[in-house]
Design a protein around this motif. Structure first.
Motif, PDB file in Angstrom:
ATOM      1  N   ARG A  21      38.060  28.048  26.264  1.00  9.97           N
ATOM      2  CA  ARG A  21      39.160  27.963  27.235  1.00  9.97           C
ATOM      3  C   ARG A  21      40.387  27.299  26.616  1.00  9.97           C
ATOM      4  N   THR A  68      33.384  30.862  32.804  1.00  7.71           N
ATOM      5  CA  THR A  68      34.602  30.046  32.713  1.00  7.71           C
ATOM      6  C   THR A  68      35.676  30.712  31.851  1.00  7.71           C
ATOM      7  N   ARG A  98      37.449  33.381  33.955  1.00  8.80           N
ATOM      8  CA  ARG A  98      38.296  32.736  34.963  1.00  8.80           C
ATOM      9  C   ARG A  98      39.558  32.158  34.326  1.00  8.80           C
ATOM     10  N   GLU A  99      39.424  31.628  33.095  1.00 14.31           N
ATOM     11  CA  GLU A  99      40.603  31.094  32.407  1.00 14.31           C
ATOM     12  C   GLU A  99      41.579  32.207  32.050  1.00 14.31           C
TER      13      GLU A  99
END
Length: 259
Positions: free
Chosen positions: A162, A191, A194-195
C-alpha cells in the motif's frame, strides 16, 4: 526488471552471459527474436531483432495504452528489463523525458549493448532501488509511472504494498497515470485493491494471454470508451501494436473506495 514468462525451454543460442550479486543474466537469440532471461527458463523481456522498439509480449503492448489517453511530458519507468517499453515510449513520444530506475547495473548495460536501448539526453537511467527512488520523487513530478518489477522467478513484493501505491499516487501530476504489471489480479476484498480504488478515481484492467494483469490508475475521472477510433488508429500508424484490440480487452474496475 521485466515480467517473467515461463516456457518449457527457451529455444535459441545463448550469445551473452553476465552475472552480479543477484544472479545470472542471459541473452538468447533465435531466428527472429532476442530474449533476456535470468535463468534460461523464464523470459524477462523479448524483442524482434529487426524492430527492437516493438514489444513482442502482449502485456508489454498493453502497458503502453495510457499514451492514447494523455500526452505525458515526463515518464517514470520502474524496472528496465531489456528496455522495450522504454524504447517504445521513446519512439512514440518524441517530446517526452523518460527516467528509468533499474536495480541491476548489468541489466542497464545489456539493454544498451544487446537490445538497442537508445542513448539520449531525453532518457535518464538510474541504478537504484525502486522503493527508495519513488519515495524520493517530489510531489506531482511525473505524468506517467510504469512499474514492471520482477526478479528471476517472481514479482517484487514492493508492487503489492500500500505504501508503494501511495508514493506513486503522490508523485503523479494531475491527470497522471500509474500502470502496474501484476502476475495475478489483486484480491478485490484485499487491502491492496482497496488502496488502488482509494487513490485512483479511474481504475482499469487488462488481462493478457499469459494471465498477467495490467492495472491502470488515473488520479482524475476518465472515460476511455468515448475516445474516437481515430485516436487509436493514429497511434497504430506510429507504433503498430494493435491499439484497438488492446482497448477492447480493457475493463473498468469498481468505483473508488470510501475512506
Amino acid at each position: 526488471m521485466g515480467t517473467i514468462i515461463k516456457r518449457p525451454e527457451i529455444k535459441g543460442d545463448i550469445v551473452h552471459v553476465a552475472s552480479d550479486r543477484y544472479g545470472n543474466i542471459l541473452v538468447i537469440d533465435d531466428r527472429k527474436h532476442r530474449i533476456l532471461s535470468f535463468d534460461s527458463v523464464f523470459e524477462q523481456s523479448k524483442i524482434r531483432r529487426q524492430f527492437p522498439h516493438l514489444p513482442v509480449h502482449e502485456y508489454s503492448r498493453a502497458m503502453l495504452l495510457p499514451a492514447v489517453f494523455s500526452t505525458p511530458e515526463h515518464i517514470t519507468i520502474l524496472g528496465l528489463g531489456a528496455g522495450v517499453i522504454t524504447h517504445s515510449l521513446y519512439r512514440l513520444l518524441p517530446e517526452a523525458r523518460l527516467h528509468v530506475v533499474e536495480l541491476r547495473e548489468k541489466v542497464v548495460e545489456i539493454a544498451q549493448e544487446w537490445f538497442s536501448l537508445p542513448k539520449d539526453d531525453r532518457l535518464t537511467l538510474t541504478v537504484a532501488d525502486a522503493r527508495l527512488a519513488i519515495e524520493a520523487m517530489p510531489e506531482a513530478s511525473t505524468h506517467l509511472i510504469l512499474t514492471d518489477l520482477y526478479s528471476a522467478d517472481r514479482m517484487s513484493p514492493l508492487q503489492s504494498q500500500r505504501r508503494f501505491i501511495k508514493d506513486c499516487a503522490r508523485a503523479l501530476a494531475p491527470n497522471g497515470w500509474l500502470v502496474l504489471n501484476y502476475h495475478r489480479m489483486p484480491e478485490q476484498d484485499g487491502t491492496l485493491f482497496r488502496e488502488l480504488k482509494r487513490q485512483f478515481p479511474c481504475l482499469l484492467a487488462f488481462k493478457s494471454k499469459t494471465n498477467n494483469w495490467v492495472i491502470y490508475g488515473c488520479n482524475r475521472p476518465f472515460d476511455p470508451w468515448h475516445l474516437p477510433d481515430r485516436a487509436f488508429k493514429s497511434m497504430e500508424a506510429q507504433l503498430p501494436i494493435g491499439w484497438l484490440a488492446i482497448m477492447k480487452k480493457v475493463r473498468s474496475l469498481a468505483a473508488p473506495a470510501s475512506l
